[in-house]
Design a protein around this motif. Sequence first.
Motif, PDB file in Angstrom:
ATOM      1  N   ILE A 113       0.861  -1.179   0.000  1.00 29.03           N
ATOM      2  CA  ILE A 113       0.000   0.000   0.000  1.00 29.03           C
ATOM      3  C   ILE A 113       0.894   1.225   0.000  1.00 29.03           C
ATOM      4  CG2 ILE A 113      -1.747   1.253   1.286  1.00 29.03           C
ATOM      5  CD1 ILE A 113      -3.042  -1.116   1.977  1.00 29.03           C
TER       6      ILE A 113
ATOM      7  N   ILE B 196      -7.165  -2.087   0.844  1.00 29.62           N
ATOM      8  CA  ILE B 196      -7.123  -3.461   0.353  1.00 29.62           C
ATOM      9  C   ILE B 196      -7.941  -4.364   1.270  1.00 29.62           C
ATOM     10  CG2 ILE B 196      -4.931  -3.834   1.563  1.00 29.62           C
ATOM     11  CD1 ILE B 196      -5.891  -5.742  -1.596  1.00 29.62           C
ATOM     12  N   ASP B 197      -8.700  -5.252   0.669  1.00 30.48           N
ATOM     13  CA  ASP B 197      -9.374  -6.315   1.418  1.00 30.48           C
ATOM     14  C   ASP B 197      -8.856  -7.627   0.848  1.00 30.48           C
ATOM     15  OD1 ASP B 197     -10.877  -4.420   2.696  1.00 30.48           O
ATOM     16  OD2 ASP B 197     -12.530  -4.548   1.271  1.00 30.48           O
ATOM     17  N   THR B 198      -8.300  -8.453   1.693  1.00 31.15           N
ATOM     18  CA  THR B 198      -7.806  -9.715   1.176  1.00 31.15           C
ATOM     19  C   THR B 198      -8.381 -10.887   1.964  1.00 31.15           C
ATOM     20  OG1 THR B 198      -5.840 -11.048   0.710  1.00 31.15           O
ATOM     21  CG2 THR B 198      -5.616  -9.391   2.411  1.00 31.15           C
ATOM     22  N   MET B 199      -8.814 -11.888   1.235  1.00 27.18           N
ATOM     23  CA  MET B 199      -9.484 -13.030   1.855  1.00 27.18           C
ATOM     24  C   MET B 199      -9.003 -14.351   1.274  1.00 27.18           C
ATOM     25  SD  MET B 199     -13.046 -11.126   1.502  1.00 27.18           S
ATOM     26  CE  MET B 199     -12.260 -10.230   0.205  1.00 27.18           C
ATOM     27  N   PRO B 200      -7.892 -14.828   1.760  1.00 32.24           N
ATOM     28  CA  PRO B 200      -7.481 -16.145   1.289  1.00 32.24           C
ATOM     29  C   PRO B 200      -8.327 -17.191   2.001  1.00 32.24           C
ATOM     30  CG  PRO B 200      -5.879 -15.270   2.859  1.00 32.24           C
ATOM     31  CD  PRO B 200      -6.993 -14.268   2.768  1.00 32.24           C
TER      32      PRO B 200
ATOM     33  N   HIS C 217      -1.720 -21.138   3.080  1.00 30.08           N
ATOM     34  CA  HIS C 217      -1.887 -19.866   2.409  1.00 30.08           C
ATOM     35  C   HIS C 217      -1.305 -18.778   3.287  1.00 30.08           C
ATOM     36  CE1 HIS C 217      -6.176 -19.190   4.191  1.00 30.08           C
ATOM     37  NE2 HIS C 217      -5.262 -18.925   5.056  1.00 30.08           N
ATOM     38  N   GLY C 218      -0.899 -17.739   2.635  1.00 35.87           N
ATOM     39  CA  GLY C 218      -0.335 -16.633   3.390  1.00 35.87           C
ATOM     40  C   GLY C 218      -0.769 -15.345   2.733  1.00 35.87           C
ATOM     41  N   ALA C 219      -0.949 -14.330   3.537  1.00 34.88           N
ATOM     42  CA  ALA C 219      -1.283 -13.022   2.995  1.00 34.88           C
ATOM     43  C   ALA C 219      -0.526 -11.987   3.788  1.00 34.88           C
ATOM     44  CB  ALA C 219      -2.783 -12.772   3.099  1.00 34.88           C
ATOM     45  N   THR C 220       0.047 -11.043   3.095  1.00 34.70           N
ATOM     46  CA  THR C 220       0.661  -9.945   3.808  1.00 34.70           C
ATOM     47  C   THR C 220       0.167  -8.649   3.201  1.00 34.70           C
ATOM     48  OG1 THR C 220       2.565  -9.871   2.328  1.00 34.70           O
ATOM     49  CG2 THR C 220       2.796 -11.229   4.297  1.00 34.70           C
ATOM     50  N   VAL C 221      -0.021  -7.684   4.057  1.00 32.55           N
ATOM     51  CA  VAL C 221      -0.362  -6.356   3.592  1.00 32.55           C
ATOM     52  C   VAL C 221       0.561  -5.419   4.330  1.00 32.55           C
ATOM     53  CG1 VAL C 221      -2.114  -4.568   3.484  1.00 32.55           C
ATOM     54  CG2 VAL C 221      -2.785  -6.960   3.327  1.00 32.55           C
ATOM     55  N   GLY C 222       1.162  -4.500   3.601  1.00 28.00           N
ATOM     56  CA  GLY C 222       2.003  -3.586   4.339  1.00 28.00           C
ATOM     57  C   GLY C 222       2.867  -2.753   3.439  1.00 28.00           C
ATOM     58  N   GLU C 223       3.910  -2.236   4.030  1.00 30.12           N
ATOM     59  CA  GLU C 223       4.801  -1.339   3.332  1.00 30.12           C
ATOM     60  C   GLU C 223       6.008  -2.103   2.817  1.00 30.12           C
ATOM     61  OE1 GLU C 223       5.009   2.878   5.081  1.00 30.12           O
ATOM     62  OE2 GLU C 223       5.192   1.504   6.750  1.00 30.12           O
TER      63      GLU C 223
ATOM     64  N   PRO D 299      -9.955 -16.139   6.457  1.00 36.80           N
ATOM     65  CA  PRO D 299      -9.551 -14.855   7.030  1.00 36.80           C
ATOM     66  C   PRO D 299     -10.029 -13.691   6.155  1.00 36.80           C
ATOM     67  CG  PRO D 299      -7.701 -15.877   5.911  1.00 36.80           C
ATOM     68  CD  PRO D 299      -8.886 -16.772   5.699  1.00 36.80           C
TER      69      PRO D 299
ATOM     70  N   ILE E   4      -8.950  -9.742   5.628  1.00 37.46           N
ATOM     71  CA  ILE E   4      -7.972  -8.727   6.030  1.00 37.46           C
ATOM     72  C   ILE E   4      -8.314  -7.446   5.284  1.00 37.46           C
ATOM     73  CG2 ILE E   4      -5.516  -8.127   6.106  1.00 37.46           C
ATOM     74  CD1 ILE E   4      -5.079 -11.260   5.735  1.00 37.46           C
ATOM     75  N   GLU E   5      -8.573  -6.398   6.012  1.00 40.59           N
ATOM     76  CA  GLU E   5      -8.981  -5.148   5.379  1.00 40.59           C
ATOM     77  C   GLU E   5      -8.099  -4.028   5.892  1.00 40.59           C
ATOM     78  OE1 GLU E   5     -13.580  -6.651   5.008  1.00 40.59           O
ATOM     79  OE2 GLU E   5     -13.194  -4.771   6.041  1.00 40.59           O
ATOM     80  N   VAL E   6      -7.356  -3.420   4.984  1.00 37.74           N
ATOM     81  CA  VAL E   6      -6.371  -2.441   5.413  1.00 37.74           C
ATOM     82  C   VAL E   6      -6.660  -1.099   4.762  1.00 37.74           C
ATOM     83  CG1 VAL E   6      -3.915  -1.901   5.535  1.00 37.74           C
ATOM     84  CG2 VAL E   6      -4.678  -4.274   5.724  1.00 37.74           C
TER      85      VAL E   6
ATOM     86  N   ALA F 131       0.111   0.478   8.153  1.00 38.83           N
ATOM     87  CA  ALA F 131      -0.299  -0.710   8.906  1.00 38.83           C
ATOM     88  C   ALA F 131       0.188  -1.963   8.192  1.00 38.83           C
ATOM     89  CB  ALA F 131      -1.816  -0.737   9.032  1.00 38.83           C
ATOM     90  N   GLN F 132       0.442  -2.982   8.959  1.00 36.19           N
ATOM     91  CA  GLN F 132       0.874  -4.239   8.354  1.00 36.19           C
ATOM     92  C   GLN F 132       0.101  -5.408   8.925  1.00 36.19           C
ATOM     93  OE1 GLN F 132       5.084  -4.952   8.447  1.00 36.19           O
ATOM     94  NE2 GLN F 132       5.563  -2.903   7.661  1.00 36.19           N
ATOM     95  N   ALA F 133      -0.305  -6.273   8.028  1.00 32.13           N
ATOM     96  CA  ALA F 133      -1.007  -7.468   8.472  1.00 32.13           C
ATOM     97  C   ALA F 133      -0.358  -8.669   7.815  1.00 32.13           C
ATOM     98  CB  ALA F 133      -2.477  -7.398   8.069  1.00 32.13           C
TER      99      ALA F 133
ATOM    100  N   HIS G 232      -0.726 -12.910   7.518  1.00 35.94           N
ATOM    101  CA  HIS G 232      -1.552 -14.080   7.822  1.00 35.94           C
ATOM    102  C   HIS G 232      -0.886 -15.330   7.263  1.00 35.94           C
ATOM    103  CE1 HIS G 232      -5.282 -16.527   8.101  1.00 35.94           C
ATOM    104  NE2 HIS G 232      -4.729 -17.124   7.061  1.00 35.94           N
ATOM    105  N   GLU G 233      -0.785 -16.341   8.084  1.00 36.20           N
ATOM    106  CA  GLU G 233      -0.238 -17.601   7.601  1.00 36.20           C
ATOM    107  C   GLU G 233      -1.163 -18.702   8.042  1.00 36.20           C
ATOM    108  OE1 GLU G 233       3.653 -18.434   9.078  1.00 36.20           O
ATOM    109  OE2 GLU G 233       4.379 -16.460   8.447  1.00 36.20           O
ATOM    110  N   ALA G 234      -1.389 -19.644   7.160  1.00 36.52           N
ATOM    111  CA  ALA G 234      -2.227 -20.763   7.555  1.00 36.52           C
ATOM    112  C   ALA G 234      -1.683 -22.035   6.948  1.00 36.52           C
ATOM    113  CB  ALA G 234      -3.662 -20.551   7.074  1.00 36.52           C
TER     114      ALA G 234
END
Lengths: 263, 450, 505
Positions: free
Chosen positions: B362, B369-373, B386-392, C430, C432-434, C439-441, C443-445
Amino acid sequence: MLEIRDLHATVEGKEILRGIDLAVKVGEVHAIMGPNGSGKSTLAQVLAGHPAYVVTKGEVLYQGKNLLELQPEERAQRGIFLAFQYPVEIPGVSNSYFLKAALNAVRKAQGLEELDAIDFLELVKDKVKLVELPEALLHRPVNEGFSGGEKKRNEIFQLAVLEPRLAILDETDSGLDIDALRIVSQGVNRLRRPGNSVLVVTHYQRLLNYIVPDCVHVLVNGRIVRSGSKELALELEEKGYDGIADEGDETVAEAAQGEARVV
Amino acid sequence: MRDEPRARNDTDAVAKYLSAFESVGKGSWQDAPAWLADLRQNAIRAFAESGFPGRKDEEWRHTNLTPLLQAPFVPLVNGVTDAVAESQIEALAIPELWKNRLVFVNGSYRPALSSIAGQGDGITVGGLASVAADGQPLLEQHLARLADPGANPLAALNTAFAQDGTFVHIAEGASLEEPIYLLYLTSTLEDGGATHPRNLVVLSPHARVSVLEHYVSACAAAHFTNGVTELVVADGASLEHVRVQDECLLAFHVSATHGSLGRTANLVSYNLSFGARFARNDVSVALTGENALCTLNGVYLGTGERRIDNHTSIDHVEPACESHELYRGILGGKSRGVFRGRILVRPNAQKTDAKQTNNCLILSDEAVIDTMPQLEIFANDVKCTHGATVGELDEEAVFYLQARGIARPDARGMLTHAFASEVLSRLSNEAARSFLETRLKTILPQKTGV
Amino acid sequence: MRQGQDAMDDATNASSIPVMMDDRDGSSDDVIEDRVQQEYQWGWSTEIEADLAPKGLNENIVRFISEKKGEPEFMLQWRLKAYRHWLTMREPSWANVKYPPIDYQDAYYYAAPKKKAELQSLDEVDPELIRTFDKLGIPLEEQKVLAGVAVDAVFDSVSVATTFKSKLAEMGVVFGSFSEAVHNHPDLIRKYLGTVVPYTDNFFAALNSAVFSDGSFCYVPKGVRCPMELSTYFRINAQNTGQFERTLIVADEGAYVSYLEGCTAPMRDENQLHAAVVELVAMDNAEIKYSTVQNWYPGDKDGKGGIYNFVTKRGACRGVNSKISWTQVETGSAITWKYPGCILQGDNSVGEFYSVALTNNWQQADTGTKMIHLGKNTRSTIVSKGISAGQGQNTYRGLVQMMKGATNARNFTQCDSMLIGDKCGAHTFPYIEVRNSTAQAEHEASTSKIGEDQIFYCKQRGIGLEDAVSMIVNGFCKEVFRELPMEFAVEAQKLLGVSLEGSVG
């Protein structure tokens, strides 16, 4: 102690063991040597009762009784210990908790009183020194994050605590440096008792400098092609497995005679 | 099922599309066989029943279609503006792929502008409408089988309105070294034009090909592209499918890509969203034969007030299949991105190995952002992550570049580019890769602040 | 007076897309009209002596409950508003669970155990009840005293025993049944009730707000560290009695409290609804630790019976540097629907969620958390361990929202599922809404089956199959168990072993 007759075993439908005959008497140390893929580790796994290996023919007597009909834990409770070539990690379960559960399961099966936490710790303290295992590893999850050498030492440490009648060391020397090899071997040697037997599965001769066997068997392509005294290991070192295997089928007959001698 | 009255704009919009079908849609494909006419009729009926998807539909909950529904988009019929020069078209195309191409202008196939080397030899490439008129049996066998008009109202609209598209068939064991390049150009001076390109790619067992769909506009008008592509990859066949959406920033773009893979089949998909003010891409792949392998890659870039939604679904039907998914998004300005990635492992699909990753950068405080794995697993002997990252951006990396003398904004620009380029670098075709890298550089800021 | 409520509403509205887990099903005017017509049909209200209200739900029942508990007018009005709102709502259907429709008119909404008079001490409690508690392993007496745990036991919706209150009172800690608090501390109730979970929140929360019978209340004043773990034990007894507990815990500035909740229920043939609401409020520098071991009756091995556990739990980190930590071990119930969450409003506030959910036989669980980051430098950690065995279906559903103001907020989520057997399912959803670039998110599964090599290793060391499975599963859950208070951790580990019995072999 252990008598294997015409043992055949497959994994995923592929035949790995093609008729093994072997007898190990009380108090003896036997070495099983052979090239990669010869079936050494399969033999170790079959003796421990790994579910992936299917025995298709033959029998195994342990202390005069049919071993193959026993569950893996029943074999362990009767004194068979396998030091794994690739020790398994169990996240979240501490090494000492695991070992205490194992020890008490074995003791219970043998009609002995279970040890409480204090007695157990006492016992463990001695044994830890034997294999020079850092005490901190006791409180870490089983094998998780251990180095290769630490894993192998941890196996021998468990061996020391569980005091099995028949110890099977599956490539315990692989991946060990000289110092670790010495420590592991010392550990094993100190546990040698007149009443116990050891089966050492190894690719290299060097371990046998430390753990001196009474008898050496050469396993090639699922069969024991030669058996002999500890000198056989040195001969192997010199000639290589190819040299031995080249001697062909006659050696198989010879080996069979050797078997008879050993028994 | 919907149990409440539709929103007014939805009702209006549906009515407009229905009447457009009566006046325009019905009329096209006059030479089409009866089964196709039925298919279209059923599709518009399905659409009439469902209407546009709304926030009640889980799959569309995060996609706000309101801007799309405010003005009706009428199919561009045979050249509202036809005066696009060939040179102008070439200027928008990927030059190195030009030798093996089909060109569509405003939804219609332009044979005069197209050329496919290596036709014959088990390779059939052509405009869908003419292939249908010729009675190609594969069309009836496969068209609208994977993209069910009843399940996706937009796909239903496409089925009803599609004027043309691409048909590719690679016969058993045949292969084409050069990628098949499909250029879809919209050129209209007025707002409100729609195209519904429809593509069908059928690979017989052990066939191999690479197909690249490229969507561009030669205009700055609010047009609507609603594409559907179906990919049938039979046992042992191997397909690389690249979809590049690089339309003008007034465009609305909706796409649905459906694939099915047989035993040991291999699909590598790229879904690159560079343009359009509103983009929604659905990619659904069913692994219907043992040991099939599916790789989904995606890049989405958000600038200005753009909206980009990516929805992927991988259905592990049979055992021992593998799927790998990597989607990366970069969102700046006031843009908004959605990623929903679903992995379904059915009870029979033991030994599944599925891995999904969505990373999102971002760049501005107003981007969203909305992410939904999602994992849905009904078999036990599987490996799914599964993995999701949001950030700088990784500050360590920025610092490392700074320490080597690169100014901070440039360092950030470089790393942002690298973030997307990591996905592009997997493309098999060198020329396509370098063309897209260049596009990436043009779209992404060279320097980014902070 | 309702400032808290307004703030909360704003917080919720700020999340323009309240996404899943909120009841968005609309209203039907006809239904409301019907119900309103019915209101006074039966004409009975307060004169009823029965300790069991008749089946069904209408405004009179709500009035009856309030009257029976001698509540002040503001409570009645609040309940009525909740009830009227509930009528406009529909049962949510988005969760990944299946069950036959619930007839809300076919349940009792109020039941009280027989009592002689006001109870002065434990001796006065029906010895039959005490024996039942003992059987359930709920130690009300000396061992509890020695362990330093105060017990507020809820039996059939009415508090029957409370200990240790005087010791807590010395420190200014208010701890007891919700009903008592309504009488003794109406100001606190008015100030905080419904400010974290408003009655409009969802269908079950609205229902609870209208008819809740009792529950626990705790207020820890400024600067006080509550010296003991507070705990309650819940139990469902009377048949067809919906259970609607309501818990409210407030930690004022700099306060600390750790609260344990444990549930156990006896065998039942009929499905029973349990719709509790828990609200936590942490002010500046306050910390609340809320631990649950949930072992309601899961139904038999054919999936018959079992509790429907539809719970709304939420904490508000109102103050700076505040912290709320949820730890749950969910092994029971036929259906679990529960998302303990944190609203991280105060700058630097911290939310944590540690969960073990196990489904065996025909159990279904749809559980997870919501972490709503509003303040700067807010942090959240989510660790979820799902175990599915038998025909069990286990879903993790979690929302992480980073709102505009959540500068430098961080989330880390780790979600692991373990499958035992090939007829169960494990699902991970999950969200995740940023909305903030700093901000940092993360997620690991992962999902995998129980390790066969691990089982063999244990067996080779002499450990039997069931013990091996229990050991491996407990190891898998270690990260969560270590968040539990010691005594609970032991209980939880045993529970997992028991719950998994017969799942392998």
